[in-house]
Scaffold this motif. Structure first.
Motif, PDB file in Angstrom:
ATOM      1  N   ARG A 165      32.753  38.757  32.333  1.00  0.00           N
ATOM      2  CA  ARG A 165      32.399  38.434  30.953  1.00  0.00           C
ATOM      3  C   ARG A 165      32.916  37.077  30.491  1.00  0.00           C
ATOM      4  O   ARG A 165      32.162  36.305  29.891  1.00  0.00           O
ATOM      5  CB  ARG A 165      32.873  39.544  30.015  1.00  0.00           C
ATOM      6  CG  ARG A 165      32.505  39.256  28.573  1.00  0.00           C
ATOM      7  CD  ARG A 165      32.546  40.480  27.714  1.00  0.00           C
ATOM      8  NE  ARG A 165      33.753  40.515  26.907  1.00  0.00           N
ATOM      9  CZ  ARG A 165      33.901  41.294  25.846  1.00  0.00           C
ATOM     10  NH1 ARG A 165      32.945  42.114  25.486  1.00  0.00           N
ATOM     11  NH2 ARG A 165      35.015  41.282  25.167  1.00  0.00           N
ATOM     12  N   SER A 169      30.399  46.049  28.817  1.00  0.00           N
ATOM     13  CA  SER A 169      29.583  45.467  27.753  1.00  0.00           C
ATOM     14  C   SER A 169      28.493  44.568  28.323  1.00  0.00           C
ATOM     15  O   SER A 169      27.742  43.951  27.571  1.00  0.00           O
ATOM     16  CB  SER A 169      30.460  44.709  26.751  1.00  0.00           C
ATOM     17  OG  SER A 169      31.479  44.004  27.418  1.00  0.00           O
ATOM     18  N   ASP A 227      45.807  36.168  44.218  1.00  0.00           N
ATOM     19  CA  ASP A 227      46.943  37.001  43.818  1.00  0.00           C
ATOM     20  C   ASP A 227      46.863  38.353  44.542  1.00  0.00           C
ATOM     21  O   ASP A 227      45.980  39.157  44.254  1.00  0.00           O
ATOM     22  CB  ASP A 227      46.890  37.188  42.296  1.00  0.00           C
ATOM     23  CG  ASP A 227      47.952  38.135  41.773  1.00  0.00           C
ATOM     24  OD1 ASP A 227      48.818  38.554  42.574  1.00  0.00           O
ATOM     25  OD2 ASP A 227      47.907  38.460  40.575  1.00  0.00           O
TER      26      ASP A 227
HETATM   27  C1  LIG Z   1      36.119  45.981  24.785  1.00  0.00           C
HETATM   28  C2  LIG Z   1      36.139  45.060  25.985  1.00  0.00           C
HETATM   29  C3  LIG Z   1      34.996  44.969  26.753  1.00  0.00           C
HETATM   30  C4  LIG Z   1      34.992  44.145  27.880  1.00  0.00           C
HETATM   31  N1  LIG Z   1      33.862  44.111  28.644  1.00  0.00           N
HETATM   32  C5  LIG Z   1      33.874  43.380  29.781  1.00  0.00           C
HETATM   33  C6  LIG Z   1      32.735  43.375  30.654  1.00  0.00           C
HETATM   34  O1  LIG Z   1      31.715  44.028  30.406  1.00  0.00           O
HETATM   35  N2  LIG Z   1      32.803  42.621  31.770  1.00  0.00           N
HETATM   36  C7  LIG Z   1      33.905  41.872  32.110  1.00  0.00           C
HETATM   37  O2  LIG Z   1      33.893  41.209  33.146  1.00  0.00           O
HETATM   38  N3  LIG Z   1      34.979  41.860  31.292  1.00  0.00           N
HETATM   39  C8  LIG Z   1      34.992  42.575  30.142  1.00  0.00           C
HETATM   40  N4  LIG Z   1      36.085  42.539  29.325  1.00  0.00           N
HETATM   41  C9  LIG Z   1      37.178  41.583  29.657  1.00  0.00           C
HETATM   42  C10 LIG Z   1      38.106  42.124  30.743  1.00  0.00           C
HETATM   43  O3  LIG Z   1      39.094  42.937  30.164  1.00  0.00           O
HETATM   44  C11 LIG Z   1      38.788  40.969  31.509  1.00  0.00           C
HETATM   45  O4  LIG Z   1      39.463  40.159  30.578  1.00  0.00           O
HETATM   46  C12 LIG Z   1      37.810  40.121  32.300  1.00  0.00           C
HETATM   47  O5  LIG Z   1      37.024  40.916  33.129  1.00  0.00           O
HETATM   48  C13 LIG Z   1      38.597  39.135  33.155  1.00  0.00           C
HETATM   49  O6  LIG Z   1      37.716  38.249  33.763  1.00  0.00           O
HETATM   50  P1  LIG Z   1      38.117  37.488  35.107  1.00  0.00           P
HETATM   51  O7  LIG Z   1      38.595  38.462  36.105  1.00  0.00           O
HETATM   52  O8  LIG Z   1      36.993  36.592  35.457  1.00  0.00           O
HETATM   53  O9  LIG Z   1      39.304  36.525  34.611  1.00  0.00           O
HETATM   54  P2  LIG Z   1      40.875  36.610  34.784  1.00  0.00           P
HETATM   55  O10 LIG Z   1      41.400  37.897  34.312  1.00  0.00           O
HETATM   56  O11 LIG Z   1      41.408  35.369  34.170  1.00  0.00           O
HETATM   57  O12 LIG Z   1      41.114  36.588  36.362  1.00  0.00           O
HETATM   58  C14 LIG Z   1      40.906  35.471  37.185  1.00  0.00           C
HETATM   59  C15 LIG Z   1      41.333  35.877  38.582  1.00  0.00           C
HETATM   60  O13 LIG Z   1      41.036  34.809  39.476  1.00  0.00           O
HETATM   61  C16 LIG Z   1      42.114  34.687  40.399  1.00  0.00           C
HETATM   62  N5  LIG Z   1      42.099  33.286  40.876  1.00  0.00           N
HETATM   63  C17 LIG Z   1      42.375  32.177  40.170  1.00  0.00           C
HETATM   64  N6  LIG Z   1      42.201  31.072  40.934  1.00  0.00           N
HETATM   65  C18 LIG Z   1      41.797  31.520  42.149  1.00  0.00           C
HETATM   66  C19 LIG Z   1      41.447  30.872  43.380  1.00  0.00           C
HETATM   67  N7  LIG Z   1      41.458  29.533  43.493  1.00  0.00           N
HETATM   68  N8  LIG Z   1      41.092  31.634  44.431  1.00  0.00           N
HETATM   69  C20 LIG Z   1      41.079  32.991  44.354  1.00  0.00           C
HETATM   70  N9  LIG Z   1      41.393  33.651  43.201  1.00  0.00           N
HETATM   71  C21 LIG Z   1      41.733  32.936  42.115  1.00  0.00           C
HETATM   72  C22 LIG Z   1      43.348  35.077  39.639  1.00  0.00           C
HETATM   73  O14 LIG Z   1      44.365  35.517  40.526  1.00  0.00           O
HETATM   74  C23 LIG Z   1      42.820  36.181  38.732  1.00  0.00           C
HETATM   75  O15 LIG Z   1      42.993  37.455  39.341  1.00  0.00           O
HETATM   76  C24 LIG Z   1      36.128  43.353  28.208  1.00  0.00           C
HETATM   77  C25 LIG Z   1      37.274  43.456  27.416  1.00  0.00           C
HETATM   78  C26 LIG Z   1      37.274  44.289  26.313  1.00  0.00           C
HETATM   79  C27 LIG Z   1      38.514  44.379  25.484  1.00  0.00           C
END
Ligand SMILES: Cc1cc2nc3c(=O)[nH]c(=O)nc-3n(C[C@H](O)[C@H](O)[C@H](O)COP(=O)(O)OP(=O)(O)OC[C@H]3O[C@@H](n4cnc5c(N)ncnc54)[C@H](O)[C@@H]3O)c2cc1C
Length: 313
Positions: free
Chosen positions: A229, A247, A283
């Protein structure tokens, strides 16, 4: 009662109709479908509809929610109790609310399971942002529910089946919503739900330019590109249609490869249905590894181009 005597089906999306018909066949004896136009009514009959009712082509200034009175009148004319099934699309959820109010019916949105217990519909859906499942028993004579995709087997069309849909007269609502203009989205051709393989990008990709690295891998794998997201909603690096999760879109591909995605529950409920989950994350404690069948701990900026090259060989 082991089945509803009547199930009503309405879909604003032709592609969702086969699955809704599969659900209707499993849960009901008599399937009545409300359609928009001749093409859909022909499809409904091929999919096993016992009767079809046609609202006709919807004028450009009218929205589907304004058909609530027309649908309710038709439903009441032909059934004293029934299950009303719609797909869990934005428009149909808005329509379901109106149908529920007018039919004095219990409504459950985003159902992941529908069963009949003791003569009543029991619908399962996610609650608390995907942390738990709730079960709702609907005891009103009419039950309205919007169904998530992938819950029931799609019905196969039978080309030998046909029928004539009954045209419906539009009943104007007391307070209509007039659609004054429509703007076509720049890009919404992606249908992630149909992809067999999905390469999904998280915030770990770093910036928008780096998405080309994931794109190259996804091309080499014959996969579709998805994302988390924040990548779509916060950073706006990819289109909203591509984000997976509670979502966003719920998918069940054969393979889900997560690149730089932490694996929070709100994301994983959308990807958990995949047959195989693979993850690359730097990580080793990232939650994604609790879900992954295969995991690689390392920098995706190094691993992904190497994988792409290996696949091209
Ligand atoms: C009500 C609600 C609904 C939500 N609905 C959704 C939804 O439908 N879909 C959704 O996706 N999220 C949703 N979220 C958000 C969800 O909680 C997370 O915040 C989101 O999924 C995190 O996205 P991410 O993993 O891309 O980012 P981050 O949490 O920032 O994670 C990034 C990851 O990348 C890794 N990383 C960084 N650099 C590198 C690299 N060079 N090589 C390898 N790994 C690396 C890190 O270690 C980390 O684990 C919702 C939240 C709420 C509160």
């Amino acid at each position: 009662m082991s089945k509803f005597s009547t199930v009503w089906v309405f879909s604003d999306t032709a592609s969702r109709l086969p699955e809704l018909m599969g659900a209707a066949r499993e849960l009901g004896e008599n399937i009545r479908v409300i359609v928009q136009g001749h093409e859909l009514s022909a499809q409904a009959f091929r999919l096993g509809a016992d009767a079809a009712y046609d609202v006709g082509t919807i004028p450009a200034d009218r929205i589907i929610e304004d058909y609530a009175d027309t649908l309710v009148q038709t439903i009441k004319n032909h059934s004293q109790n029934a299950l009303v099934l719609l797909p869990a699309t934005r428009r149909c959820k808005a329509l379901a609310a109106r149908l529920g109010a007018r039919l004095t019916a219990g409504v459950v949105n985003d159902a992941n399971e529908l069963v009949l217990q003791d003569g009543h519909l029991v619908a399962t859906h996610m609650v608390y942002g995907g942390l738990a499942f709730g079960k709702e028993q609907i005891t009103t004579p009419y039950a309205v529910t919007t169904l998530n995709s992938g819950v029931f087997e799609a019905t196969q069309e039978d080309a030998s089946r046909s029928g004539n849909a009954i045209p419906l007269e539009f009943i104007a609502p007391k307070n209509p919503i007039i659609c004054v203009s429509r703007n076509v989205k720049q890009s919404n051709s992606v249908d992630l739900g149909k992809a067999r393989r999905v390469v999904s990008v998280g915030r770990g990709i770093g910036n928008q330019a780096n998405i080309s690295i994931a794109e190259a891998l996804s091309n080499a794998m014959g996969a579709e590109l998805g994302c988390s997201r924040p990548v779509a909603e916060n950073e706006k690096w990819m289109e909203r249609e591509r984000y997976v999760g509670i979502s966003g879109i719920m998918i069940k591909p054969e393979l889900y490869l997560a690149l730089g995605i932490s694996g929070q529950i709100q994301h994983m409920v959308g990807a958990n249905g995949a047959q195989i989950i693979m993850a690359i994350n730097k990580d080793k404690n990232a939650p994604i590894f609790q879900y992954a069948d295969y995991g690689l701990v390392g920098d995706l900026m190094k691993i992904v181009p190497a994988l792409t090259e290996a696949l091209k060989r």
